[in-house]
Design a protein around this motif. Structure first.
Motif, mmCIF file in Angstrom:
data_model
loop_
_atom_site.group_PDB
_atom_site.id
_atom_site.type_symbol
_atom_site.label_atom_id
_atom_site.label_comp_id
_atom_site.label_asym_id
_atom_site.label_seq_id
_atom_site.Cartn_x
_atom_site.Cartn_y
_atom_site.Cartn_z
ATOM 1 N N TYR A 35 52.926 26.757 92.701
ATOM 2 C CA TYR A 35 52.296 25.573 92.121
ATOM 3 C C TYR A 35 53.245 24.390 92.245
ATOM 4 O O TYR A 35 54.467 24.530 92.320
ATOM 5 C CB TYR A 35 51.892 25.805 90.661
ATOM 6 C CG TYR A 35 53.049 25.856 89.668
ATOM 7 C CD1 TYR A 35 53.591 24.699 89.125
ATOM 8 C CD2 TYR A 35 53.574 27.077 89.263
ATOM 9 C CE1 TYR A 35 54.640 24.745 88.209
ATOM 10 C CE2 TYR A 35 54.614 27.149 88.343
ATOM 11 C CZ TYR A 35 55.137 25.986 87.828
ATOM 12 O OH TYR A 35 56.181 26.033 86.932
ATOM 13 N N CYS A 167 43.771 24.573 87.894
ATOM 14 C CA CYS A 167 44.128 23.170 88.143
ATOM 15 C C CYS A 167 43.458 22.261 87.114
ATOM 16 O O CYS A 167 44.082 21.344 86.572
ATOM 17 C CB CYS A 167 43.713 22.748 89.549
ATOM 18 S SG CYS A 167 44.637 23.507 90.897
ATOM 19 N N ASP A 185 48.663 21.011 91.979
ATOM 20 C CA ASP A 185 48.417 21.827 93.172
ATOM 21 C C ASP A 185 48.799 23.261 92.859
ATOM 22 O O ASP A 185 49.968 23.560 92.601
ATOM 23 C CB ASP A 185 49.253 21.282 94.332
ATOM 24 C CG ASP A 185 49.101 22.083 95.633
ATOM 25 O OD1 ASP A 185 48.561 23.201 95.592
ATOM 26 O OD2 ASP A 185 49.544 21.593 96.684
ATOM 27 N N CYS A 275 37.968 20.799 90.188
ATOM 28 C CA CYS A 275 38.503 21.701 91.197
ATOM 29 C C CYS A 275 37.845 23.078 91.152
ATOM 30 O O CYS A 275 37.748 23.755 92.174
ATOM 31 C CB CYS A 275 40.022 21.830 91.022
ATOM 32 S SG CYS A 275 40.854 22.525 92.469
#
Length: 330
Positions: A35, A167, A185, A275
């Motif tokens: 991440y 996310c 991310d 997301c």
């Protein structure tokens, strides 16, 4: 959990310039993937990020035997939490829209082919046929915060949607802490809001679909500008795959046949308001193929797509939605 933290100064030129809050970067490993989080804040939020990851781990991580998902798969009598319910309900919605090509009950098949949270015996048609008898999103439902299965052998796998939702979870926490500019991310699924440290919209590359099991490919097929709050997810058959007896097997399983999907589409990138939605539809599109995927996506308002696919003469081609074209950097 490994972590690196960098502080990026949001500097401005000139003498009379007010001091702005800095951008922080945090990176590490979670849920068997990497991440990377970048956010503008007047303080570090490391503890809050870690706490959110730990809570998520106890809800939706299939590799954690203490998670709600693991308990549901063991048929324990547990009430699921709001996160589980949100992911379950969105999964059912995407399953219906994709006519079952996205199906979180395909966990036994995913495990069988070696892409899941369990390892099974060698693949054979009789084994696949036996598993298909208890695979199907219509055979499971949520009643009063409890998962009800038509067959107790059913197991759920949220891997095709949970990273995207993670996310969103981190993004929601950042917003509650007053953060307006961020990029989250997790394993390539991305949630953004606001602006990057340069004061521009966030920019995300779409990788060329070349064999890249180590995730080291840096060649881009395009760059997308993400302005405002949204999520982006990419699903492809060029990273998570293996070869056996000269044949390649990718991780996208067709829940109708029980075999890895064989479509001309090589990668599907989806942009949506969140997301979780982008993540689920990216996987669904990979299973459906280009034409059916385009038909489905064109009916979804506010959701954009970018497909890379191969032609019979082994060339790469791209098809994308009209809205996505306005996001591409020329």
């Amino acid at each position: 959990m490994k972590k690196w933290i960098l502080c990026l100064s949001a500097c401005c030129l000139g003498v009379a310039c007010r001091q702005e809050a800095p951008y922080y970067e945090e990176s590490g490993t979670v849920f068997h993937t990497r991440y990377h989080i970048k956010y503008q804040s007047d303080r570090l939020l490391t503890d809050r990020i870690d706490a959110e990851f730990q809570a998520f781990n106890l809800s939706l991580n299939p590799f954690n035997p203490h998670s709600l998902l693991a308990k549901v798969n063991r048929n324990e009598d547990v009430a699921v939490d709001e996160w589980f319910a949100a992911v379950f309900n969105r999964s059912m919605e995407v399953s219906a829209r994709s006519e079952g090509m996205f199906d979180v009950t395909a966990a036994p098949l995913i495990n069988l082919w070696g892409f899941g949270f369990e390892r099974k015996d060698s693949v054979s048609q009789p084994v696949i046929d036996s598993l298909l008898t208890f695979v199907g999103y219509r055979k499971v439902r949520l009643e009063n915060s409890h998962v009800v299965k038509d067959d107790p052998r059913m197991k759920l796998n949220f891997s095709a949607i949970a990273k995207g939702f993670a996310c969103d979870v981190i993004a929601g926490m950042l917003e509650r802490e007053g953060v307006a500019n961020y990029m989250v991310d997790i394993g390539g699924e991305i949630a953004v809001n606001g602006l990057n440290p340069n004061g521009h919209c966030w920019r995300v590359g779409i990788s060329k679909p070349e064999d890249d099991p180590g995730g080291m490919n840096t060649q881009m097929n395009g760059i997308v500008q993400l302005c405002g709050k949204c999520g982006l997810a990419t699903s492809g058959n060029y990273r998570n795959f293996y070869e056996k007896d000269g044949k390649r097997y990718a991780h996208i399983i067709d829940p109708r046949t029980g075999y890895p999907s064989e479509q001309s589409i090589l990668s599907a990138t989806i942009v949506a308001s969140d997301c979780m939605t982008a993540d689920a539809y990216a996987t669904a599109c990979m299973s459906m193929g280009v034409e059916k995927a385009m038909q489905m996506m064109d009916l979804l308002p506010g959701v954009e797509y970018y497909f890379i696919f191969s032609t019979p003469d082994s060339l790469f081609q791209v098809k994308h939605s009209e809205g996505l074209s306005t996001m591409l950097l020329k």
